[in-house]
Design a protein around this motif. Structure first.
Motif, PDB file in Angstrom:
ATOM      1  N   ALA A  36      53.945  62.768  69.574  1.00  0.00           N
ATOM      2  CA  ALA A  36      53.318  62.925  68.265  1.00  0.00           C
ATOM      3  C   ALA A  36      54.149  63.831  67.357  1.00  0.00           C
ATOM      4  O   ALA A  36      54.354  63.532  66.175  1.00  0.00           O
ATOM      5  N   MET A  37      54.647  64.921  67.903  1.00  0.00           N
ATOM      6  CA  MET A  37      55.448  65.851  67.104  1.00  0.00           C
ATOM      7  C   MET A  37      56.734  65.196  66.616  1.00  0.00           C
ATOM      8  O   MET A  37      57.145  65.381  65.465  1.00  0.00           O
ATOM      9  N   MET A  38      57.375  64.404  67.473  1.00  0.00           N
ATOM     10  CA  MET A  38      58.581  63.714  67.059  1.00  0.00           C
ATOM     11  C   MET A  38      58.273  62.683  65.972  1.00  0.00           C
ATOM     12  O   MET A  38      59.045  62.494  65.020  1.00  0.00           O
ATOM     13  N   LEU A  40      51.009  66.941  77.559  1.00  0.00           N
ATOM     14  CA  LEU A  40      52.226  67.484  76.944  1.00  0.00           C
ATOM     15  C   LEU A  40      53.163  66.366  76.476  1.00  0.00           C
ATOM     16  O   LEU A  40      53.815  66.486  75.430  1.00  0.00           O
ATOM     17  N   ILE A  41      53.229  65.286  77.243  1.00  0.00           N
ATOM     18  CA  ILE A  41      54.068  64.150  76.843  1.00  0.00           C
ATOM     19  C   ILE A  41      53.543  63.536  75.557  1.00  0.00           C
ATOM     20  O   ILE A  41      54.299  63.260  74.612  1.00  0.00           O
ATOM     21  N   LYS A  60      47.254  68.847  87.250  1.00  0.00           N
ATOM     22  CA  LYS A  60      48.683  68.848  86.974  1.00  0.00           C
ATOM     23  C   LYS A  60      49.116  67.567  86.249  1.00  0.00           C
ATOM     24  O   LYS A  60      49.912  67.603  85.292  1.00  0.00           O
ATOM     25  N   ILE A  61      48.584  66.426  86.699  1.00  0.00           N
ATOM     26  CA  ILE A  61      48.896  65.164  86.028  1.00  0.00           C
ATOM     27  C   ILE A  61      48.305  65.162  84.625  1.00  0.00           C
ATOM     28  O   ILE A  61      48.926  64.670  83.669  1.00  0.00           O
ATOM     29  N   ALA A  62      47.116  65.713  84.468  1.00  0.00           N
ATOM     30  CA  ALA A  62      46.485  65.794  83.152  1.00  0.00           C
ATOM     31  C   ALA A  62      47.328  66.630  82.191  1.00  0.00           C
ATOM     32  O   ALA A  62      47.514  66.266  81.023  1.00  0.00           O
ATOM     33  N   LEU A  72      58.540  73.033  74.569  1.00  0.00           N
ATOM     34  CA  LEU A  72      57.470  72.348  75.294  1.00  0.00           C
ATOM     35  C   LEU A  72      58.026  71.566  76.482  1.00  0.00           C
ATOM     36  O   LEU A  72      57.429  71.567  77.571  1.00  0.00           O
ATOM     37  N   SER A  73      59.166  70.922  76.286  1.00  0.00           N
ATOM     38  CA  SER A  73      59.749  70.123  77.370  1.00  0.00           C
ATOM     39  C   SER A  73      60.132  70.992  78.570  1.00  0.00           C
ATOM     40  O   SER A  73      60.092  70.527  79.712  1.00  0.00           O
TER      41      SER A  73
END
Length: 477
Positions: free
Chosen positions: A299-301, A293-294, A286-288, A463-464
C-alpha cells in the motif's frame, strides 16, 4: 533463522536424484509473460495524452489512470482468490488472453468513456497476471533456486522497455500525431492506436502460444493442497520423464507423509471458501504479522511512487527547471529509464542470495538508495539531469520492487498464496487510485508531498527489516 510457514507437504524433498535443469520451458514462458504484463500495464499512461487530445479534451483527464487502477484492483482480487479455488492453470491462461483482446479493442474506441471501459478490462486481466506469474513460477522452482524469483523482475523492466520502443516509434512522427486539440482527428492522430494494435497483437500471439505450445500443467503444490496425491505424483513423473531425471515419488510414499487438512471448505464455490483462504493468512500470530506488514508495504509503495511523479513536474517548474524536450527526446528518455529498470532486479537477485543480507536487507538497501535519489531529484534543473536521475531511480527502486514481488509469495502459505498475493497487489492499486485523485484536487507546486514520498520509502525499508520471515536458505511452503 526463522522458518517459513509450512501448511503443505514437500514431495520435492525426496523425488529428484539430480538437480532439475533450469530454466524449463514452462518457467521461461512465465518469465516472458512477466515482461508482457509490464508492457500492458504501461499502455494507459502512454496513450492517455494523445487519446484525450483526439477526443477534444472533454471529460476527466485522469480517467484512464483511475480506470486502469480500478481494473487492476478488481482483477488482483478476482484472479488471486480464483487461483486458490479453481487452480492456477485456468486463471493463468485466461487472464492473459482477456488482456490481449482488450488491448486490441481499446485501440479502436471512438470516444473517451468507451476507451476507459476497455482500459479497465485490460487492467482486470493484467491484475490477475501479476498475481499468478510469481505464484506459478515459485511453485515450479527447485528450493535452491528461489532467488531467481527476484531476478525474474528484470523481465518486468524488459517489458517496460518494449513499451517505450513501441511508443517511441509511433508517438513521434508528425503524420500520426496531431499538434493540438483544435486540429486533432482520428485520421491525423493514429499513433496511439498503432501503439495499442501493435502491443495487443504481440500479447495475443504470446497468449495463444501459452495455451497451444507450452500447455502449462497445474502446479504440484496446488494439487497437494487439494489432496490430489495421484495427480501430484503423475505431474512429477511427467516432469522427470520429460527432462530425463529419476523420480522415486509414489502415491504410497506421499500417503505416508500424512494428509493435508483444512485448505478448502466443503463447497469450494462459496463465501465460506473465501473465508478459509483469508483466515489461512492469519492462522498464527507470526503469519498474521507477516501478512499485515506485506500488505502495508504494498500500500505504501502504491502511494509513494506515483504521487512523487504527479507532483514532480510542477515542483521543478516552480523552482526554475528548464525541461523543455521534443517528443523524440521525451520517448527516448522514457525508453532509457525503462531499460535502466532491468538491471535493478539483476543486482537484487545477487544481493538476496548473500547470507547476511537475504531478502529483507536487500529491500532495505533498495529503498534507502531510492529515497536518496528522490530527495536529490528536487535539485534537477535541466533535461540531462532529469534523465540521469530518472534512470537512477528506476534502477534503485526495482531492487526493492523486484525483491518485494518475490518475497510476497515466498512467505505466504501455499494453499492461500494467490489470495494473499492478490490482496497485496490490490492494496497497491487502491493507493494508486488515491494518488490520481490527490493529483486532481491538490496544489502540485508545493514541495511537501515530495518529501513525504521520500519518507514513505525510508519507512518501507525499515519495515522490511522487521518482516518476521527470511526466505534465504529455506524452501517456501
Amino acid at each position: 533463522m526463522d522458518t517459513l510457514p509450512h501448511q503443505a507437504l514437500h514431495p520435492q524433498r525426496f523425488w529428484v536424484r539430480e538437480p532439475t535443469p533450469f530454466p524449463q520451458p514452462h518457467e521461461l514462458t512465465t518469465l516472458a509473460r512477466y515482461a508482457v504484463d509490464s508492457l500492458v500495464l504501461l499502455l494507459q499512461g502512454v496513450i492517455a495524452g494523445p487519446a484525450f487530445r483526439e477526443f477534444g479534451e472533454h471529460g476527466y483527464n485522469n480517467a484512464m489512470t483511475i480506470a486502469g487502477y480500478v481494473g487492476m484492483l478488481i482483477g488482483a482480487l478476482f484472479w488471486g482468490l480464483g487461483a486458490d479455488i479453481i487452480g492456477r492453470r485456468f486463471a493463468f491462461n485466461v487472464s492473459l488472453l482477456l488482456c490481449s483482446i482488450s488491448v486490441i479493442i481499446a485501440g479502436a474506441m471512438p470516444n473517451w468513456p468507451s476507451l476507459g471501459l476497455w482500459i479497465a478490462l485490460i487492467g482486470f486481466g493484467a491484475g490477475g497476471n501479476l498475481v499468478l506469474d510469481t505464484t506459478v513460477f515459485l511453485e515450479y522452482l527447485p528450493g535452491n533456486k528461489q532467488w531467481v524469483l527476484t531476478l525474474m523482475a528484470g523481465w518486468w523492466g524488459l517489458g517496460q522497455a518494449v513499451t517505450g520502443f513501441v511508443a517511441w516509434g509511433f508517438l513521434v512522427p508528425e503524420k500520426w500525431n496531431c499538434p493540438s486539440v483544435d486540429v486533432c482527428t482520428r485520421q491525423n492522430n493514429m499513433g496511439w492506436r498503432y501503439v495499442m494494435f501493435t502491443s495487443g497483437a504481440l500479447v495475443f500471439v504470446m497468449s495463444i502460444l501459452r495455451v497451444t505450445v507450452i500447455r502449462l500443467r497445474e502446479t504440484p503444490k496446488y494439487l497437494l493442497a487439494l489432496g490430489e496425491d495421484a495427480q501430484v505424483v503423475e505431474t512429477f513423473q511427467f516432469l522427470a520423464s520429460k527432462y530425463n531425471r529419476h523420480c522415486s515419488l509414489t502415491v504410497d510414499k506421499l500417503d505416508a507423509c500424512g494428509v493435508v487438512l483444512g485448505t478448502h471448505s466443503k463447497n469450494r464455490f462459496s463465501f465460506a471458501e473465501t473465508l478459509v483462504h483469508l483466515r489461512g493468512l492469519f492462522s498464527t500470530p507470526k503469519i498474521a504479522l507477516s501478512t499485515s506488514l506485506i500488505w502495508v508495504s504494498w500500500a505504501m509503495m502504491g502511494l509513494a511512487y506515483p504521487l512523487f511523479y504527479v507532483f514532480l513536474p510542477s515542483y521543478l517548474a516552480s523552482r526554475g527547471a528548464n525541461l523543455n524536450v521534443s517528443p523524440f527526446e521525451t520517448w527516448r528518455n522514457y525508453t532509457l529509464t525503462n531499460i535502466s529498470s532491468i538491471f535493478g532486479p539483476l543486482l537484487a537477485g545477487w544481493m538476496c542470495n548473500i547470507p547476511f543480507l537475504g531478502r529483507r536487507y536487500t529491500m532495505l538497501i533498495g529503498t534507502l538508495m531510492t529515497a536518496a535519489f528522490f530527495f536529490a531529484y528536487t535539485s534537477v534543473r535541466n533535461g540531462a539531469q532529469d534523465v540521469g536521475f530518472s534512470c537512477s531511480i528506476a534502477f534503485c527502486l526495482n531492487i526493492y520492487y523486484g525483491t518485494l514481488y518475490a518475497y510476497t509469495p515466498e512467505v505466504l502459505p501455499s494453499a492461500h498464496r494467490a489470495t494473499g498475493n492478490g490482496v497485496a497487489v490490490a492494496c497497491n492499486r487502491v493507493m494508486g487510485i488515491l494518488s490520481a485523485v490527490i493529483a486532481t484536487v491538490s496544489n502540485t507546486s508545493t514541495s511537501a508531498p515530495l518529501y513525504i514520498c521520500g519518507a514513505l520509502l525510508v519507512a518501507m525499508g525499515v519495515l522490511s527489516a522487521f518482516f518476521p520471515f527470511e526466505p534465504y536458505g529455506r524452501r517456501s511452503s
